[in-house]
Design a protein around this motif. Structure first.
Motif, mmCIF file in Angstrom:
data_model
loop_
_atom_site.group_PDB
_atom_site.id
_atom_site.type_symbol
_atom_site.label_atom_id
_atom_site.label_comp_id
_atom_site.label_asym_id
_atom_site.label_seq_id
_atom_site.Cartn_x
_atom_site.Cartn_y
_atom_site.Cartn_z
ATOM 1 N N ALA A 86 -9.215 3.049 22.437
ATOM 2 C CA ALA A 86 -8.748 3.518 21.133
ATOM 3 C C ALA A 86 -7.250 3.801 21.128
ATOM 4 C CB ALA A 86 -9.516 4.779 20.721
ATOM 5 N N GLU A 87 -6.726 4.380 22.196
ATOM 6 C CA GLU A 87 -5.301 4.716 22.257
ATOM 7 C C GLU A 87 -4.449 3.452 22.253
ATOM 8 O OE1 GLU A 87 -2.245 7.523 24.895
ATOM 9 O OE2 GLU A 87 -4.198 6.934 25.706
ATOM 10 N N LEU A 88 -4.900 2.451 23.012
ATOM 11 C CA LEU A 88 -4.188 1.182 23.065
ATOM 12 C C LEU A 88 -4.241 0.481 21.709
ATOM 13 C CD1 LEU A 88 -2.757 -0.037 25.554
ATOM 14 C CD2 LEU A 88 -4.735 -1.531 25.862
ATOM 15 N N ALA A 89 -5.403 0.544 21.050
ATOM 16 C CA ALA A 89 -5.561 -0.085 19.735
ATOM 17 C C ALA A 89 -4.634 0.552 18.706
ATOM 18 C CB ALA A 89 -7.017 0.013 19.280
ATOM 19 N N ARG A 90 -4.523 1.872 18.719
ATOM 20 C CA ARG A 90 -3.647 2.564 17.764
ATOM 21 C C ARG A 90 -2.187 2.172 17.986
ATOM 22 N NH1 ARG A 90 -7.186 6.946 18.760
ATOM 23 N NH2 ARG A 90 -5.744 7.776 20.330
ATOM 24 N N ALA A 91 -1.811 2.064 19.248
ATOM 25 C CA ALA A 91 -0.433 1.688 19.559
ATOM 26 C C ALA A 91 -0.138 0.276 19.070
ATOM 27 C CB ALA A 91 -0.192 1.782 21.067
ATOM 28 N N PHE A 92 -1.073 -0.635 19.277
ATOM 29 C CA PHE A 92 -0.846 -2.016 18.865
ATOM 30 C C PHE A 92 -0.877 -2.143 17.342
ATOM 31 C CE2 PHE A 92 -2.205 -6.639 18.761
ATOM 32 C CZ PHE A 92 -0.951 -7.115 19.150
#
Length: 455
Positions: A392-398
């Protein structure tokens, strides 16, 4: 002229069992791993004809003996392109007519030889060199105790470069063993002792040695790492010619921390041993990975030792070279048009050129649907999407990056460590203080996906 192979009826059950045995929970999972259509996997598992190159690739992934299970399909001259097309970083193509399978039948050439010849020809026919990478690798692999690390995102040519290296050292008559860590099952990863026994067994098998790993484990003293080392020193390293061990998809082991740290630390120690122990000067190690494992002590990590190769995208000249290999009449204008969407990504470029050549379509038609769910990159893009959804954290950043119209500067909402992880996945391009989507294809596709998520 038969150009396809099929599984013999008496081996159908064996190949079906091999799917689960190799850690694939479903036919779809195997298809996604190989970058193939599910229908191709179903045809293989049910004894229907598939393209010879496809047959060889599935056998390699499932650790099946191609010679043992295959029979020529004499009724179906050529399997449909759309049914057997491989969507992976390898660019497969039929052999020249002089290498047609009928020639081998007349000469009674073993099927194993056919598989080996085809795999080599198909791997190299569309290979594009990225100087000075290849020459430097050739130079490094000859050095005693070499540790060569090939780092690049998924589908950017790591395995193809490794294949070139293996072919090179075979000409030098080096011994070699190639392992893909995705071939290990969950049981093999259950603990360090089992994993190292599997590791030794596979290397011995690749070298066609019959010395029992289980018996050595039973008779030897010490922990599993000591037993693994002694097996190499007693049975694998001795010989007139150096031993090259190539480990593909090393990232596979990273989530299993209790094994990863010990195994990777062991590889670093072996590399260091070559400086002081003659027998380890025989050892040459090639490691393929996308990320760097940071959980191991920096002094025990193989990722800050040896020589690192970072694969770059193709430049315009290299894309034009590949287009010519496909027999396409491309010029600088068309190359620029293609690269405006997919950059120089080896797989994305290759898929577009292959589609144009095989389907007799145009570059404009390919690019028009390239970022849609029915475009030629749908499986590639979907796999990246699934990876993002698992973090989820990586998805939000992207999401923040693809929704922006300009490069996004690092901040508390987009820290540098997140950007580096996205870069390792091949999704973004980094500069000193900011980050942006790596390709226009990614910007368009993932912008649509994020915008259409339920609120």
């Amino acid at each position: 002229m038969p150009r396809s192979l099929k599984v013999r009826q008496d081996f159908i059950e064996k190949v079906k069992l091999a799917v689960r045995r190799n850690g694939f929970p479903s036919q779809q999972a195997l298809a996604e791993e190989l970058g193939m259509a599910r229908s191709t996997i179903v045809n293989f598992l049910t004894g229907k004809p598939v393209d010879r190159a496809v047959f060889v690739d599935i056998c390699q992934k499932l650790a099946l003996n191609c010679q043992e299970i295959a029979e020529f399909d004499m009724e179906t001259p050529l399997v449909s392109t759309t049914e057997t097309q491989i969507e992976s970083s390898r660019n497969y193509r039929d052999l020249e007519e002089t290498d047609d399978v009928s020639t081998f039948i007349e000469n009674k050439e073993p099927l194993a030889h056919i598989c080996a010849v085809e795999a080599q020809v198909m791997d190299f026919a569309f290979y594009v060199e990225r100087p000075p990478i290849e020459e430097r690798c050739y130079s490094e692999i000859l050095k005693p105790g070499c540790l060569l690390r090939i780092k690049a995102p998924w589908q950017t040519g790591k395995t193809e470069l490794m294949s070139r290296l293996i072919h090179y050292i075979e000409q030098k008559e080096y011994r070699r063993a190639v392992l893909n860590l995705r071939d290990a099952t969950q049981e093999d990863f259950s603990n360090l002792d089992k994993f190292l026994q599997w590791f030794c067994t596979i290397v011995a098998n690749r070298l066609e040695l019959s010395i029992s790993v289980e018996e050595h484990w039973h008779k030897s003293l010490g922990n599993s790492k000591i037993k693994c080392r002694s097996y190499f020193e007693k049975y694998l390293l001795p010989g007139e010619n150096p031993l090259v061990l190539a480990l593909d998809e090393v990232d596979r082991i990273f989530p299993i921390r209790e094994i990863a740290s010990e195994f990777l630390g062991m590889l670093r120690t072996w590399h260091e041993d070559a400086k002081t122990r003659q027998i380890w000067r025989q050892f040459r190690l090639i490691v393929l990975h996308s990320e760097i494992y940071t959980e191991v002590d920096i002094n025990q990590s193989p990722f800050n030792a040896g020589y690192e190769v970072i694969l770059t995208d193709f430049n315009q000249e290299q894309v034009l070279n590949l287009a010519q290999k496909y027999g396409l009449n491309f010029d600088t204008t068309k190359v620029t048009q293609l690269m405006a969407t997919v950059g120089g990504h080896p797989y994305l470029v290759g898929e577009a050129l292959k589609q144009i050549e095989q389907q007799n379509t145009t570059l404009e038609a390919v690019l028009q649907t390239s970022y849609t769910v029915w475009g030629i990159y749908s499986r590639h893009l979907e796999r990246h999407w699934r990876n993002l959804q698992s973090n989820a954290e990586l998805a939000r950043a992207f999401e923040k990056i693809v929704l922006a119209n300009t490069p996004v500067e690092f901040s508390s909402e987009l820290n540098q460590s997140m950007a580096i992880k996205l870069n390792d996945l091949g999704l973004v391009k980094l500069s000193r203080n900011s980050v942006m989507p790596r390709y226009e294809l990614y910007r368009k596709y993932f912008r649509d996906r994020f915008q259409n998520l339920p609120k």
